[in-house]
Design a protein around this motif. Sequence first.
Motif, PDB file in Angstrom:
ATOM      1  N   ILE A  75      26.320  12.591  -8.107  1.00 53.28           N
ATOM      2  CA  ILE A  75      26.210  11.124  -7.968  1.00 53.28           C
ATOM      3  C   ILE A  75      26.037  11.084  -6.377  1.00 53.28           C
ATOM      4  O   ILE A  75      26.279  11.556  -5.620  1.00 53.28           O
ATOM      5  N   ALA A  94      27.662   6.595  -3.540  1.00 54.65           N
ATOM      6  CA  ALA A  94      28.372   6.467  -5.611  1.00 54.65           C
ATOM      7  C   ALA A  94      29.830   7.175  -4.915  1.00 54.65           C
ATOM      8  O   ALA A  94      30.555   6.895  -5.621  1.00 54.65           O
ATOM      9  N   GLU A 104      31.903   4.664  -3.672  1.00 57.02           N
ATOM     10  CA  GLU A 104      32.210   3.894  -4.176  1.00 57.02           C
ATOM     11  C   GLU A 104      33.185   3.743  -4.648  1.00 57.02           C
ATOM     12  O   GLU A 104      33.821   3.288  -5.669  1.00 57.02           O
ATOM     13  N   ILE A 105      33.471   5.455  -5.536  1.00 57.98           N
ATOM     14  CA  ILE A 105      34.262   5.794  -6.780  1.00 57.98           C
ATOM     15  C   ILE A 105      35.442   5.746  -6.955  1.00 57.98           C
ATOM     16  O   ILE A 105      36.464   5.660  -7.820  1.00 57.98           O
ATOM     17  N   HIS A 107      29.580  -1.758  -2.826  1.00 62.40           N
ATOM     18  CA  HIS A 107      29.120  -1.216  -2.326  1.00 62.40           C
ATOM     19  C   HIS A 107      28.643  -1.617  -1.349  1.00 62.40           C
ATOM     20  O   HIS A 107      28.251  -0.425  -0.738  1.00 62.40           O
TER      21      HIS A 107
END
Lengths: 343, 244
Positions: free
Chosen positions: B117, B121, B124-125, B138
């Motif tokens: 990813i 991301a 963000e995860i 985001h």
Amino acid sequence: MTVVTLAVTSSGLETSAAAIISVGKADFTIAQKGVSEILSSTIDTGERARIEATPGVQSAVGVLVETEKINSDNPVFIEIGISPTQLKQFGVTIVRGHAYAPTASHQCMLGWRAAANLGLHVGSSFKANGTVNTVTGIYSTGNSFGDDAAMFPLPAIQGYNRVPGIVTLVFVKVKPGYPVSKVEQSINHNMPELTTIRTASQFGRADRNLVYLKAAVTGSTILAVIIGAVIVGNTMLLSVFERTRELGLLRAVGWTRRRIVGLILIEAVALGLIGACIGVGLSFAVSTGLEHLPALRGILHTNFTPMAFWRALYTALGMTLIGSLYPALRAAFLVPLRALSYE
Amino acid sequence: MSDPSPAGSASTLASGEGAVEQPPAIELHDVVKRYRGGVLALDHLDLVIAKQEFVAISGPSGCGKSTLLHLIAALDAPTSGTVLVNGHDLAKMHDLSYFRRREVGLVFQLHDLLPRISVLANVEIVMYGTHRSSRGRHQRANELLEEVDLGGRGSRLPTQLSGGERQRVAIARALANEPGILLADEPTGNLDAESARRIMELFGRVRNDGVTVVMVTHDEALAAMADRTDRIEVGRIVSSTRNR
């Protein structure tokens, strides 16, 4: 693919088999109870007389149904023995020519589809039952099963098959004002060796083969689900092993066990749905291929119903959820530190 | 300033000179960690780290540095003793996932980014399961990448970044949920000198923003860039040096 193919072929077989009861435009059909297949049903003249004498019965048309291999394109050609005086009650309309004589031994009528397929017309010779018959008329029943068949005088076809006085099915029409279910109940009660059939789903009362077929389909579906679940489980377990470090990292940075389970299940369901779509496509091809096999041509008519596709969908979902549960739990219970040191 | 006295003295140092009233971010009392097979990793260790302090834990390989960090991060439990983080006893905490998500940020030696990813991301995860909306996650991830000088590289895959850049992404990820404590295990172990220097500067900035930073390293020169260096040998703190 297996589930959809089994569903569409069995549904096709059921539809083909059950089509016979809708030829006669009757309120219900009577057959011998529990025979291996519907065409093995035998109803004698005494039983027919008792059916006719049942209160509320307006007409009871007895027909003898046989099958014969005409040629390689027609391996199970349907032949119906019926008295010409009962053709109208049976819902037969003669579109060309005329009916055969009641006791004629070498005359027949062809359904318009059969005539077109065989390239025959009024006056043609049609070889069946080991004799050459003159086609006296072309008829229509408004039912593809009936229109793809031939009709013969009842005594003649009984003679060819050495079953004098016997019919396969009796098509009953109820007098106006009489409740059909009451008449059915009366016949089922007074003649326990016979059974009434009104819908395709009741067909199994007479035709045991169809019951066995449906049981086989259910069994095969369960087996397919188990095998599918094992395959999905194996795939997801492999994926969990390959991603042990990543999953350990997610646990280390605070992902809950529930979220890890959700991640694995969502991945599995996505895979399952993609598999189901591919399977449905393949089942189309396989079923169509089976339909055109020389050994099955004319016997197997696939029936692509929406139910078959729903079945594929929930079977795929079921097998992915069952199969991915253990890998998901295994992923959720990874010890983060041990997982992070996994090579 | 160097204090050669062993475990326990760090508490005195941390709570000395103007920091007396500051409640500690991390407290370890009489902590023993013995692994299966009888290997003793930590031997009756005491340690206190004040809030907003940048502490380097140094020592030779196998001395128990990483074990100490794992106990603070609730990735492992002590055999005996108490670990308190922000006043909470980890042994009594029911939801350690929540603790790891909200109270501490973790940076590993191998940066451990998810390779399939994007960089964005990856940041963000860790914010899933928090109050942030998709848009909020985001936006926060983009802000953090800007902070670690990786603005505009969010759409890249981790494999398209250098080792130093990947480590900065890992730091951004560790800070995503605004933890009070940042724990880094040999964060510069695989980096060249220049990249290591930039990471240390970044830790300094993070500390200035009010985050307690605990870094494990075997590099004495890098350890000297922290506010304090605690040296561990065979499971005990053998010295505690205030660098500034």
